[in-house]
Motif scaffolding. Structure first.
Motif, PDB file in Angstrom:
ATOM      1  N   LEU A   1       0.831  -1.207   0.000  1.00  0.00           N
ATOM      2  CA  LEU A   1       0.000   0.000   0.000  1.00  0.00           C
ATOM      3  C   LEU A   1       0.860   1.248   0.000  1.00  0.00           C
ATOM      4  CD1 LEU A   1      -2.849  -0.947   2.515  1.00  0.00           C
ATOM      5  CD2 LEU A   1      -2.930  -0.950   0.027  1.00  0.00           C
ATOM      6  N   GLN A   2       1.976   1.204   0.732  1.00  0.00           N
ATOM      7  CA  GLN A   2       2.890   2.343   0.729  1.00  0.00           C
ATOM      8  C   GLN A   2       3.482   2.554  -0.666  1.00  0.00           C
ATOM      9  OE1 GLN A   2       6.551   1.745   2.730  1.00  0.00           O
ATOM     10  NE2 GLN A   2       7.032   3.907   2.921  1.00  0.00           N
ATOM     11  N   THR A   3       3.811   1.472  -1.368  1.00  0.00           N
ATOM     12  CA  THR A   3       4.346   1.579  -2.725  1.00  0.00           C
ATOM     13  C   THR A   3       3.315   2.177  -3.668  1.00  0.00           C
ATOM     14  OG1 THR A   3       5.758  -0.349  -2.329  1.00  0.00           O
ATOM     15  CG2 THR A   3       5.367   0.284  -4.624  1.00  0.00           C
ATOM     16  N   VAL A   4       2.070   1.727  -3.537  1.00  0.00           N
ATOM     17  CA  VAL A   4       1.007   2.282  -4.383  1.00  0.00           C
ATOM     18  C   VAL A   4       0.855   3.771  -4.117  1.00  0.00           C
ATOM     19  CG1 VAL A   4      -1.457   2.208  -4.876  1.00  0.00           C
ATOM     20  CG2 VAL A   4      -0.196   0.082  -4.576  1.00  0.00           C
ATOM     21  N   TRP A   5       0.907   4.152  -2.853  1.00  0.00           N
ATOM     22  CA  TRP A   5       0.778   5.571  -2.509  1.00  0.00           C
ATOM     23  C   TRP A   5       1.973   6.364  -3.032  1.00  0.00           C
ATOM     24  CZ3 TRP A   5      -2.829   8.797  -1.048  1.00  0.00           C
ATOM     25  CH2 TRP A   5      -2.477  10.031  -0.523  1.00  0.00           C
ATOM     26  N   LEU A   6       3.154   5.759  -3.017  1.00  0.00           N
ATOM     27  CA  LEU A   6       4.354   6.443  -3.480  1.00  0.00           C
ATOM     28  C   LEU A   6       4.287   6.740  -4.972  1.00  0.00           C
ATOM     29  CD1 LEU A   6       7.182   7.451  -2.617  1.00  0.00           C
ATOM     30  CD2 LEU A   6       8.054   5.186  -3.233  1.00  0.00           C
TER      31      LEU A   6
ATOM     32  N   ILE B   1       1.404   6.879  -6.766  1.00  0.00           N
ATOM     33  CA  ILE B   1       0.007   7.122  -7.100  1.00  0.00           C
ATOM     34  C   ILE B   1      -0.122   8.065  -8.293  1.00  0.00           C
ATOM     35  CG2 ILE B   1      -0.231   9.073  -5.526  1.00  0.00           C
ATOM     36  CD1 ILE B   1      -2.851   6.319  -6.188  1.00  0.00           C
ATOM     37  N   THR B   2       0.848   8.974  -8.445  1.00  0.00           N
ATOM     38  CA  THR B   2       0.767   9.916  -9.566  1.00  0.00           C
ATOM     39  C   THR B   2       0.937   9.219 -10.910  1.00  0.00           C
ATOM     40  OG1 THR B   2       3.134  10.382  -9.314  1.00  0.00           O
ATOM     41  CG2 THR B   2       1.581  11.854  -8.196  1.00  0.00           C
TER      42      THR B   2
ATOM     43  N   ALA C   1      -2.864   6.975 -11.018  1.00  0.00           N
ATOM     44  CA  ALA C   1      -4.184   7.592 -10.957  1.00  0.00           C
ATOM     45  C   ALA C   1      -4.479   8.382 -12.226  1.00  0.00           C
ATOM     46  CB  ALA C   1      -4.273   8.523  -9.740  1.00  0.00           C
TER      47      ALA C   1
END
Length: 482
Positions: free
Chosen positions: A29-34, A36-37, A40
């Motif tokens: 989840l942290q990787t996805v958030w990192l 995300i740009t 998305a």
């Protein structure tokens, strides 16, 4: 004993697997958030998201594995102590060292797997991950441009009202702002009714074909009073083509590449070969510069500084301690100017070369650090086990309460020291070996201390030794009447 070994191994594996899965999911989840740009608003399909996550998963293992071993060790032996199972084993003549034996063998094989994983799987996954990020627009160029918002692509800010087609490469309502090369804003605006994205996997260029549009370009007059009128030039076109560099579509990947992230794509043998090549290149450059600078350090004399016959005849009478005595004052001034200019040029050249050599040394240090880091991952499994297992036996708490607090504090300390060592070794403040192993050297005494105290049934802190001086002081101040 086989029954006991199976029970210990089973209890540890169940806890270890549960903790590993939970932590792995959190770090994913942290990787996805990192990133995300990059995910998305780009209409990524499910398969591409899965590939993105699969390629990013192996890089998480060096963080998750030691933390999982630490937390599983604390929880397992904390549960044994809390439920008096460890006391029952000791009363049956089974020492704590004997309880550790089976799990130590498991950790040994786990360390070997961790090293092989770090040496083979992570470099390959890192290469695929970087390639996927760099070529994401090449595989599906429409992903680079989202509907209804401006998308920065190199010197262009592109906005489309709607995308259509199977690959989303047909555009309508295209607006493009082109940045000025002088850095003073957007001077050119392009508007087109329709557009089409055309790409080829064998090419690094993305073509944006525009149809039925207009160019608007600001003009800066030479006269200052005319600038308030804000003149511009307008032109129309039926068909226009804009070529876009695909590397500019993913700025994050490009920045990672510029940061020499390719060293993470190499195994130990490849890293050693690269370090050898970089070291030879640095030595060759230093030797070549030394030879050139030695030849350069001379005093060039202009034609006007050539001594006359009279001055040459006088050289025999001149003291050899004053080599400029044969020259006139004007000739001496010329010599001093040439010497000063030559010295300044030499100093600038030396400073530039030293800066270049320092950058080369930093690059070598970063490659050497990656080699040692692969071995640190394997040793970290042992280190975290011999910290976690004795600590769990001492605190006598299982579950997810106190063990998590201790595990997080210890792992944060380990990770902080490791990051600090990496930074300072890259700046050539420490050798890469010391920078990589600093965290292990600092925490190894803690592991030895906890293991010694757990084997001898000593708590973390001997409260009697701390309170004894205060008890004596109280007895002296307030002696008992009895």
């Amino acid at each position: 004993m086989k029954i006991l070994d199976k029970y210990l191994l089973k209890s540890f594996l169940i806890t270890f697997t549960t903790v590993f899965v939970i932590l792995f999911f959190i770090f994913i989840l942290q990787t996805v958030w990192l990133f995300i740009t990059e995910l998305a608003g780009k209409d990524l399909d499910f398969i591409m998201i899965v590939k993105f996550l699969l390629f990013s998963m192996p890089r998480i293992i060096p963080l998750v594995l030691p933390l999982s071993v630490l937390l599983a060790s604390i929880m397992t032996f904390g549960s044994f102590s809390e439920n008096y199972e460890l006391a029952a084993m000791k009363s049956s003549g089974i020492s704590l060292q004997r309880c550790f034996r089976t799990l130590v063998i498991f950790i040994f094989f786990l360390s070997i797997v961790a090293f092989m994983f770090a040496n083979n799987v992570i470099p390959y996954a890192e290469y695929k991950f970087m390639s996927f990020r760099r070529n994401i627009a090449q595989v599906k160029p429409a992903l680079a441009i989202a509907e209804g918002q401006f998308n920065t692509v190199g010197v262009y800010n592109i906005k489309v009202n709607k995308k259509s087609g199977d690959k989303g490469n047909f555009l309508s309502g295209v607006t493009i702002h082109k940045k000025s090369l002088m850095g003073d804003g957007n001077k050119t605006v392009i508007k087109a009714k329709t557009g089409e994205l055309i790409s080829n996997e064998a090419s690094n260029l993305l073509q944006l074909v525009l149809k039925d549009g207009y160019y608007y370009e600001d003009v800066t007059p030479k006269k200052y009073e005319d600038r308030e009128k804000m003149p511009f030039v307008k032109s129309s076109f039926k068909r226009d083509i804009i070529n876009i560099d695909l590397s500019k579509l993913n700025t994050t990947a490009v920045e990672d590449t510029k940061d020499s992230n390719t060293k993470g794509m190499l195994d130990v043998s490849e890293l050693r070969y690269t370090i050898d090549s970089l070291s030879k290149s640095k030595a060759t450059e230093a030797k070549s510069f030394s030879e050139n600078i030695n030849q350069k350090v001379t005093i060039p004399l202009a034609s006007t500084t050539t001594p006359t016959n009279d001055t040459v005849k006088k050289t025999k009478k001149i003291n050899t301690k004053d080599p400029l005595g044969v020259f006139t004052d004007e000739e001496k001034a010329t010599v001093y100017k040439n010497a000063l200019a030559n010295t300044q040029s030499t100093v600038v050249s030396i400073d530039g070369t030293l800066s270049d050599l320092k950058l080369k040394q930093k690059n070598i240090n970063s490659h050497e650090f990656v080699i040692y880091e692969k071995f640190v991952i394997a040793f970290a499994c042992f280190l975290m086990f011999f910290i976690g297992a004795p600590l769990g036996a001492i605190i006598r708490k299982g579950g997810i309460g106190l063990p998590i607090v201790f595990a997080v504090l210890i792992f944060i300390t380990f990770h902080f020291i490791n990051t600090f060592g990496k930074r300072i070794s890259q700046e050539d403040g420490l050798t890469p070996f010391m920078g990589a192993w600093m965290s292990s050297f600092i925490l190894t005494p803690l592991a030895i201390l906890l293991t010694h105290r757990a084997i001898n049934d000593i708590g973390i802190i001997n409260m009697d030794r701390i309170t004894e001086p205060f008890q004596k002081l109280v007895k002296k101040l307030f002696p008992s009447k009895n």
